[in-house]
Design a protein around this motif. Structure first.
Motif, PDB file in Angstrom:
ATOM      1  N   MET A   1       0.854  -1.262  -0.160  1.00  0.00           N
ATOM      2  CA  MET A   1      -0.142  -0.203  -0.004  1.00  0.00           C
ATOM      3  C   MET A   1       0.861   1.151  -0.063  1.00  0.00           C
ATOM      4  N   LYS A   2       0.563   2.241  -0.911  1.00  0.00           N
ATOM      5  CA  LYS A   2       1.342   3.522  -0.983  1.00  0.00           C
ATOM      6  C   LYS A   2       1.130   4.423   0.322  1.00  0.00           C
ATOM      7  N   ILE A   3       2.020   5.261   0.500  1.00  0.00           N
ATOM      8  CA  ILE A   3       2.059   5.855   1.619  1.00  0.00           C
ATOM      9  C   ILE A   3       0.848   6.973   1.593  1.00  0.00           C
ATOM     10  N   ASN A   4       0.606   7.517   0.416  1.00  0.00           N
ATOM     11  CA  ASN A   4      -0.440   8.377   0.476  1.00  0.00           C
ATOM     12  C   ASN A   4      -1.835   7.750   0.804  1.00  0.00           C
ATOM     13  N   ASN A   5      -1.781   6.595   0.868  1.00  0.00           N
ATOM     14  CA  ASN A   5      -3.169   5.964   1.215  1.00  0.00           C
ATOM     15  C   ASN A   5      -3.299   5.922   2.408  1.00  0.00           C
ATOM     16  N   PHE A   6      -2.199   5.663   3.247  1.00  0.00           N
ATOM     17  CA  PHE A   6      -2.042   5.975   4.783  1.00  0.00           C
ATOM     18  C   PHE A   6      -2.504   7.195   5.137  1.00  0.00           C
ATOM     19  N   ILE A   7      -1.981   8.085   4.313  1.00  0.00           N
ATOM     20  CA  ILE A   7      -2.408   9.531   4.665  1.00  0.00           C
ATOM     21  C   ILE A   7      -3.867   9.791   4.574  1.00  0.00           C
ATOM     22  N   TYR A   8      -4.193   9.246   3.526  1.00  0.00           N
ATOM     23  CA  TYR A   8      -5.866   9.457   3.244  1.00  0.00           C
ATOM     24  C   TYR A   8      -6.614   8.643   4.344  1.00  0.00           C
ATOM     25  N   ILE A   9      -6.318   7.663   4.888  1.00  0.00           N
ATOM     26  CA  ILE A   9      -6.765   6.880   5.938  1.00  0.00           C
ATOM     27  C   ILE A   9      -6.636   7.565   7.144  1.00  0.00           C
ATOM     28  N   LEU A  10      -5.806   8.231   7.484  1.00  0.00           N
ATOM     29  CA  LEU A  10      -5.330   8.994   8.662  1.00  0.00           C
ATOM     30  C   LEU A  10      -6.381  10.392   8.527  1.00  0.00           C
ATOM     31  N   LEU A  11      -6.436  11.049   7.497  1.00  0.00           N
ATOM     32  CA  LEU A  11      -7.459  12.236   7.306  1.00  0.00           C
ATOM     33  C   LEU A  11      -8.828  11.710   7.473  1.00  0.00           C
ATOM     34  N   ALA A  12      -9.284  10.519   6.888  1.00  0.00           N
ATOM     35  CA  ALA A  12     -10.448  10.117   6.942  1.00  0.00           C
ATOM     36  C   ALA A  12     -10.937   9.874   8.585  1.00  0.00           C
ATOM     37  N   ALA A  13      -9.894   9.332   9.107  1.00  0.00           N
ATOM     38  CA  ALA A  13     -10.238   9.055  10.716  1.00  0.00           C
ATOM     39  C   ALA A  13     -10.199  10.242  11.273  1.00  0.00           C
ATOM     40  N   TYR A  14      -9.448  11.318  11.014  1.00  0.00           N
ATOM     41  CA  TYR A  14      -9.565  12.421  11.786  1.00  0.00           C
ATOM     42  C   TYR A  14     -10.958  13.346  11.413  1.00  0.00           C
ATOM     43  N   LEU A  15     -11.478  13.141  10.456  1.00  0.00           N
ATOM     44  CA  LEU A  15     -12.856  13.831  10.013  1.00  0.00           C
ATOM     45  C   LEU A  15     -13.684  13.014  10.634  1.00  0.00           C
ATOM     46  N   ALA A  16     -13.733  11.691  10.734  1.00  0.00           N
ATOM     47  CA  ALA A  16     -14.890  10.899  11.502  1.00  0.00           C
ATOM     48  C   ALA A  16     -14.851  11.235  12.914  1.00  0.00           C
ATOM     49  N   THR A  17     -13.616  11.358  13.515  1.00  0.00           N
ATOM     50  CA  THR A  17     -13.264  11.830  15.063  1.00  0.00           C
ATOM     51  C   THR A  17     -14.256  13.055  15.126  1.00  0.00           C
ATOM     52  N   PHE A  18     -13.930  14.028  14.280  1.00  0.00           N
ATOM     53  CA  PHE A  18     -14.423  15.176  14.451  1.00  0.00           C
ATOM     54  C   PHE A  18     -15.931  15.365  14.333  1.00  0.00           C
ATOM     55  N   LEU A  19     -16.535  14.660  13.610  1.00  0.00           N
ATOM     56  CA  LEU A  19     -17.963  14.545  13.286  1.00  0.00           C
ATOM     57  C   LEU A  19     -18.602  13.723  14.466  1.00  0.00           C
ATOM     58  N   ARG A  20     -17.949  12.562  14.858  1.00  0.00           N
ATOM     59  CA  ARG A  20     -18.469  11.829  16.056  1.00  0.00           C
ATOM     60  C   ARG A  20     -18.601  12.980  17.377  1.00  0.00           C
ATOM     61  N   ILE A  21     -17.519  13.621  17.536  1.00  0.00           N
ATOM     62  CA  ILE A  21     -17.568  14.549  18.570  1.00  0.00           C
ATOM     63  C   ILE A  21     -18.643  15.455  18.317  1.00  0.00           C
ATOM     64  N   THR A  22     -18.844  16.212  17.108  1.00  0.00           N
ATOM     65  CA  THR A  22     -19.903  17.135  17.057  1.00  0.00           C
ATOM     66  C   THR A  22     -21.245  16.779  16.903  1.00  0.00           C
ATOM     67  N   ILE A  23     -21.473  15.325  16.747  1.00  0.00           N
ATOM     68  CA  ILE A  23     -22.773  14.888  16.837  1.00  0.00           C
ATOM     69  C   ILE A  23     -23.177  14.643  18.304  1.00  0.00           C
ATOM     70  N   ASN A  24     -22.222  14.052  18.906  1.00  0.00           N
ATOM     71  CA  ASN A  24     -22.400  13.367  20.421  1.00  0.00           C
ATOM     72  C   ASN A  24     -23.554  12.481  20.597  1.00  0.00           C
ATOM     73  N   ASN A  25     -24.154  11.860  19.944  1.00  0.00           N
ATOM     74  CA  ASN A  25     -25.217  10.985  20.039  1.00  0.00           C
ATOM     75  C   ASN A  25     -24.863   9.586  19.530  1.00  0.00           C
ATOM     76  N   ASN A  26     -24.563   8.615  20.624  1.00  0.00           N
ATOM     77  CA  ASN A  26     -24.153   7.250  20.060  1.00  0.00           C
ATOM     78  C   ASN A  26     -25.020   6.562  19.192  1.00  0.00           C
ATOM     79  N   PHE A  27     -26.441   6.492  19.650  1.00  0.00           N
ATOM     80  CA  PHE A  27     -27.359   5.694  18.922  1.00  0.00           C
ATOM     81  C   PHE A  27     -27.534   6.285  17.323  1.00  0.00           C
TER      82      PHE A  27
END
Length: 109
Positions: A1-27
């Motif tokens: 796997m290319k290094i760019n894919n790892f960077i994209y995975i990290l960016l996607a994880a960062y965005l998802a974490t930000f959205l999760r904190i913003t929504i703050n409703n597990n269900f």
């Protein structure tokens, strides 16, 4: 796997974490995440895109630890009946929502 894919995975994880904190409703997060996972699984994406979405974004967005923490809070109150109901309800609802997302994706194509 290319290094760019790892960077994209990290960016996607960062965005998802930000959205999760913003929504703050597990269900709500689990419902949205289950629908989108079902939707994108049906799309037959490329290997890189699939890893970015499923391993990066959705694994951080729907986070199993959020589900476990929610159940822990109920169990910590000593309410076994409510714990069993929510445990089963969350799993069943999310499974059907994922199947619904898969079905909607199939109807669109």
């Amino acid at each position: 796997m290319k290094i760019n894919n790892f960077i994209y995975i990290l960016l996607a994880a960062y965005l998802a974490t930000f959205l999760r904190i913003t929504i703050n409703n597990n269900f709500l997060i689990s419902i949205i995440g289950s629908f989108l996972v079902g939707f994108f699984i049906r799309r037959r994406l490329g290997v890189s895109t699939e890893k970015i979405l499923l391993s990066g974004f959705f694994s951080c967005f729907t986070s199993f630890s959020g589900f476990i923490y929610f159940l822990y809070k109920i169990l910590n109150q000593g309410d076994w009946i409510q714990f069993i109901i929510f445990f089963n309800l969350i799993i069943i609802v999310n499974l059907f929502i994922m199947i619904f997302g898969f079905w909607i994706s199939r109807k669109i194509t």
